[in-house]
Every structure is written in C-alpha cells, then in structure tokens.
Write an enzyme that holds these catalytic residues in place. Structure first.
Site, PDB file in Angstrom:
ATOM      1  N   ILE A 101       0.863  -1.191   0.000  1.00  0.00           N
ATOM      2  CA  ILE A 101       0.000   0.000   0.000  1.00  0.00           C
ATOM      3  C   ILE A 101       0.902   1.246   0.000  1.00  0.00           C
ATOM      4  O   ILE A 101       1.936   1.269   0.663  1.00  0.00           O
ATOM      5  CB  ILE A 101      -0.950   0.003   1.226  1.00  0.00           C
ATOM      6  N   ARG A 200      12.145 -17.489  10.012  1.00  0.00           N
ATOM      7  CA  ARG A 200      11.169 -16.671  10.747  1.00  0.00           C
ATOM      8  C   ARG A 200      10.263 -17.468  11.670  1.00  0.00           C
ATOM      9  O   ARG A 200       9.533 -16.874  12.464  1.00  0.00           O
ATOM     10  CB  ARG A 200      10.344 -15.848   9.750  1.00  0.00           C
TER      11      ARG A 200
HETATM   12  C1  LIG Z   1      16.821 -13.767  13.800  1.00  0.00           C
HETATM   13  C2  LIG Z   1      17.286 -12.822  12.727  1.00  0.00           C
HETATM   14  C3  LIG Z   1      17.983 -11.682  13.082  1.00  0.00           C
HETATM   15  C4  LIG Z   1      18.429 -10.789  12.098  1.00  0.00           C
HETATM   16  N1  LIG Z   1      19.090  -9.654  12.464  1.00  0.00           N
HETATM   17  C5  LIG Z   1      19.484  -8.754  11.535  1.00  0.00           C
HETATM   18  C6  LIG Z   1      20.160  -7.538  11.891  1.00  0.00           C
HETATM   19  O1  LIG Z   1      20.410  -7.280  13.052  1.00  0.00           O
HETATM   20  N2  LIG Z   1      20.489  -6.669  10.907  1.00  0.00           N
HETATM   21  C7  LIG Z   1      20.241  -6.936   9.588  1.00  0.00           C
HETATM   22  O2  LIG Z   1      20.566  -6.119   8.725  1.00  0.00           O
HETATM   23  N3  LIG Z   1      19.610  -8.073   9.214  1.00  0.00           N
HETATM   24  C8  LIG Z   1      19.231  -8.984  10.147  1.00  0.00           C
HETATM   25  N4  LIG Z   1      18.584 -10.135   9.753  1.00  0.00           N
HETATM   26  C9  LIG Z   1      18.300 -10.349   8.325  1.00  0.00           C
HETATM   27  C10 LIG Z   1      19.245 -11.402   7.707  1.00  0.00           C
HETATM   28  O3  LIG Z   1      20.601 -10.977   7.762  1.00  0.00           O
HETATM   29  C11 LIG Z   1      18.834 -11.675   6.258  1.00  0.00           C
HETATM   30  O4  LIG Z   1      18.970 -10.499   5.493  1.00  0.00           O
HETATM   31  C12 LIG Z   1      17.397 -12.148   6.142  1.00  0.00           C
HETATM   32  O5  LIG Z   1      17.137 -13.167   7.066  1.00  0.00           O
HETATM   33  C13 LIG Z   1      17.149 -12.670   4.735  1.00  0.00           C
HETATM   34  O6  LIG Z   1      17.900 -13.841   4.577  1.00  0.00           O
HETATM   35  P1  LIG Z   1      18.515 -14.259   3.168  1.00  0.00           P
HETATM   36  O7  LIG Z   1      19.310 -13.160   2.600  1.00  0.00           O
HETATM   37  O8  LIG Z   1      19.185 -15.593   3.360  1.00  0.00           O
HETATM   38  O9  LIG Z   1      17.153 -14.569   2.395  1.00  0.00           O
HETATM   39  P2  LIG Z   1      16.518 -14.115   1.004  1.00  0.00           P
HETATM   40  O10 LIG Z   1      16.779 -12.689   0.662  1.00  0.00           O
HETATM   41  O11 LIG Z   1      15.105 -14.595   1.143  1.00  0.00           O
HETATM   42  O12 LIG Z   1      17.243 -14.984  -0.050  1.00  0.00           O
HETATM   43  C14 LIG Z   1      17.116 -16.398  -0.066  1.00  0.00           C
HETATM   44  C15 LIG Z   1      18.422 -16.944  -0.572  1.00  0.00           C
HETATM   45  O13 LIG Z   1      18.605 -16.511  -1.929  1.00  0.00           O
HETATM   46  C16 LIG Z   1      19.968 -16.220  -2.146  1.00  0.00           C
HETATM   47  N5  LIG Z   1      20.098 -14.804  -2.518  1.00  0.00           N
HETATM   48  C17 LIG Z   1      19.092 -13.880  -2.550  1.00  0.00           C
HETATM   49  N6  LIG Z   1      19.556 -12.711  -3.005  1.00  0.00           N
HETATM   50  C18 LIG Z   1      20.874 -12.882  -3.228  1.00  0.00           C
HETATM   51  C19 LIG Z   1      21.899 -12.030  -3.679  1.00  0.00           C
HETATM   52  N7  LIG Z   1      21.688 -10.769  -4.033  1.00  0.00           N
HETATM   53  N8  LIG Z   1      23.136 -12.542  -3.785  1.00  0.00           N
HETATM   54  C20 LIG Z   1      23.389 -13.822  -3.457  1.00  0.00           C
HETATM   55  N9  LIG Z   1      22.463 -14.682  -3.029  1.00  0.00           N
HETATM   56  C21 LIG Z   1      21.214 -14.218  -2.920  1.00  0.00           C
HETATM   57  C22 LIG Z   1      20.714 -16.557  -0.862  1.00  0.00           C
HETATM   58  O14 LIG Z   1      21.156 -17.873  -0.923  1.00  0.00           O
HETATM   59  C23 LIG Z   1      19.652 -16.445   0.184  1.00  0.00           C
HETATM   60  O15 LIG Z   1      19.907 -17.202   1.349  1.00  0.00           O
HETATM   61  C24 LIG Z   1      18.155 -11.055  10.723  1.00  0.00           C
HETATM   62  C25 LIG Z   1      17.452 -12.207  10.386  1.00  0.00           C
HETATM   63  C26 LIG Z   1      17.018 -13.091  11.353  1.00  0.00           C
HETATM   64  C27 LIG Z   1      16.251 -14.335  10.951  1.00  0.00           C
END
Ligand SMILES: Cc1cc2nc3c(=O)[nH]c(=O)nc-3n(C[C@H](O)[C@H](O)[C@H](O)COP(=O)(O)OP(=O)(O)OC[C@H]3O[C@@H](n4cnc5c(N)ncnc54)[C@H](O)[C@@H]3O)c2cc1C
Length: 278
Positions: A101, A200
């Site tokens: 939204i 999550r």
């Molecule tokens: C408990 C918890 C605490 C957290 N605390 C913080 C925090 O303090 N600060 C903060 O900034 N974030 C925080 N995060 C966010 C975390 O660092 C990740 O950004 C978020 O969980 C998304 O995960 P992801 O990048 O694996 O997943 P997604 O973005 O869903 O991607 C899924 C998978 O696709 C691949 N992928 C996607 N995009 C790319 C890319 N551009 N390049 C390479 N591979 C890619 C990777 O393999 C990735 O694991 C937290 C997350 C959790 C669960």
C-alpha cells in the site's frame, strides 16, 4: 496437465486468518501443489503422479538430497497486513515479489499494533536481540501499553492535522511510527518460502513476525501437505553442525570426552537442546 486444484486450499482462499491485534494473512492464490512437485521431478521419465505414498516418498527424497528446483514450481500469493516493523524484517527476503500500500497515494488508516499484556517483556540479559521470560508487574505492563497508545494517538492526530492543511500525503506520513499497520501482496515460490519459514519460525525470530510465519506455514500445508511435512522434517527440524561440532558428536557417541570447551561447548549444547524441542 490441468491446473492443480486442492480442495483444502480452495476452502480457505481469500479468508482472513487473524494475526496479532489487527493483522491477517490471506491466501489469494496458489499455483501447483504436491502433485506439481512430483510431476516436474519426474518429467525426465515422462511419468506422472503415482500413489500419495509414493509421491510423498519422492518429495521427501528430493528435500533430503537438496534437489530443490521442483519446489520452485509451486507459487503462493498472500495478502498480509502487519505492523511496519514486521514488514521491515520480512522484506529482507529478496526472492519475493511485493506490492505494498502506498502512503503517498492513500491515507493510512488509524491502525497501530499494541502488544497484548502477556507479550510485554523486559530486555533479555543473555540475548541482545531478545526478550526476557520474567513476568512483569501488571502496573508496568499497563504503563508500557498506555504509553505506546498515547504516542500512537498523538502521531495520528498530527498526521490528520497535516492532511487537513492539504499537506502532501507523502510528507504528512513521515512521522508515523513503526507500529502502524501496512499491507501487501507477497508472492513467493515454495523453495524460497522454506527458507523464509526456517528463519522466521525459529525461536530467535521476533515473536511478532514468527506468528505470521506460523500462519503462512499452516496455509501452505493446506496446498502441499507432503512438501510441508518434508520441510518440517529436513529443514525446520534439521540442524547444521560445524566440522568441530561433528567431531565432538562422534566422540560423545563413542562414549569419549567432549573436546569442546567454554563458549563452543555451550553453543553446541544449546543447539542440541533447541533441536530436541522442535
Ligand atoms: C533472527 C534474525 C535476526 C536478524 N538480524 C538482523 C540484523 O540485526 N540486521 C540486519 O541487517 N539483518 C538482520 N537479519 C536479516 C538477515 O541478515 C537476512 O537479510 C534475512 O534473514 C534474509 O535472509 P537471506 O538473505 O538468506 O534470504 P533471502 O533474501 O530470502 O534470499 C534467499 C536466498 O537466496 C539467495 N540470494 C538472494 N539474493 C541474493 C543475492 N543478491 N546474492 C546472493 N544470493 C542471494 C541466498 O542464498 C539467500 O539465502 C536477521 C534475520 C534473522 C532471521
């Protein structure tokens, strides 16, 4: 091959599943099901679906061996409504397609999240990102809730005052707090949904996003029950050990002393304990 139609999913399409005090998750649409996963995995032999037991076995085999591309053939569109601070965590999952939204276009509704009394907690002493389990005195809980509510009311009153002065909506909204509810359409394939749910639904995720992940898990289980069961078994219920931890595990299983010490030993034991609880 016809569209996948799953009667359990059809029965809940478009129904709002309440989450938190004013939010919801609604399954708008789905493409594919357990059947689509096995069809796409078997496409190389030209064989279609078999019995449910055999299909579930194949799905389990695929996930156990990280043969994940067939799971990308199942896609969900959810309509969800959640506080902005939840949306900020959620949107970090980059593999989704999102339509939110617009506060530049629409007048935001007077809807804010206020934690239920049982969810008001102190800062955890051992987890910098978490809450303590200690029970709070009722007066403190009420103080927290009424301070939050008073601030929300004040900020919404200023917002409407600026709108009444015909200030641009994109400016009038800039002081609205993170507890304001937002809404979006969120589309994701099952392989990436597994990743989202693993992170999550975990105990380390903030409770306010965990409850959305749990609802999404429930809805996805109606669309593809065998795949979600395999997820619970291999991804959500699984645990990753480092090379040192595996060596320690071998030694402990052989009845020898655990070579891990201090923080390493503590982390290893927490991992085993948390794993047993899932
Ligand atoms: C408990 C918890 C605490 C957290 N605390 C913080 C925090 O303090 N600060 C903060 O900034 N974030 C925080 N995060 C966010 C975390 O660092 C990740 O950004 C978020 O969980 C998304 O995960 P992801 O990048 O694996 O997943 P997604 O973005 O869903 O991607 C899924 C998978 O696709 C691949 N992928 C996607 N995009 C790319 C890319 N551009 N390049 C390479 N591979 C890619 C990777 O393999 C990735 O694991 C937290 C997350 C959790 C669960």
């Amino acid at each position: 091959m016809a569209h996948s139609v799953v009667s359990e999913a059809e029965a809940i399409l478009d129904k709002e599943f309440p989450v938190l005090d004013k939010g919801f998750v609604r399954l708008v649409d789905y493409m594919g099901s357990d059947e689509r996963i096995v069809q796409s995995a078997r496409v190389s032999y030209g064989k279609g679906t078999k019995s449910f037991r055999e299909d579930a076995g194949l799905i389990n085999y695929l996930l156990r061996n990280e043969h994940t591309s067939p799971f990308e053939q199942v896609v969900f569109t959810f309509h969800t409504k959640m506080p902005i601070f939840v949306a900020r965590q959620w949107v970090r999952h980059r593999t989704a397609r999102v339509n939110e939204i617009s506060g530049r276009y629409s007048v935001m509704k007077n809807e804010f999240y206020v934690p239920a009394p049982e969810d008001v907690a102190l800062q955890s002493v051992d987890n910098k990102q978490g809450r303590s389990n200690e029970q709070l005195p009722a007066e403190l809980v009420e103080k927290v809730r009424s301070l939050l509510e008073a601030e929300q009311e004040r900020s919404y009153a200023s917002y409407t005052e600026l709108l009444d002065e015909n200030v641009a909506r994109e400016l009038a909204r800039i002081n609205l707090p993170l507890s304001l509810y937002t809404e979006w359409y969120w589309q994701m394939d099952l392989k990436n949904l597994f990743h989202f749910l693993k992170l999550r639904m975990d105990a380390h995720a903030q409770m306010e996003i965990r409850v959305y992940a749990e609802t999404i898990h429930h809805l996805a289980s109606l669309v593809c029950p065998a795949a979600m069961k395999a997820f619970d078994k291999h991804i959500r219920g699984g645990v990753r050990f480092s090379a040192e931890e595996l060596t320690a595990l071998d030694k402990v299983l052989a009845g020898e002393e655990n070579p891990l010490k201090g923080r390493d030993l503590q982390r290893f034991e927490i991992k085993l304990k948390e794993h047993r609880q899932t």
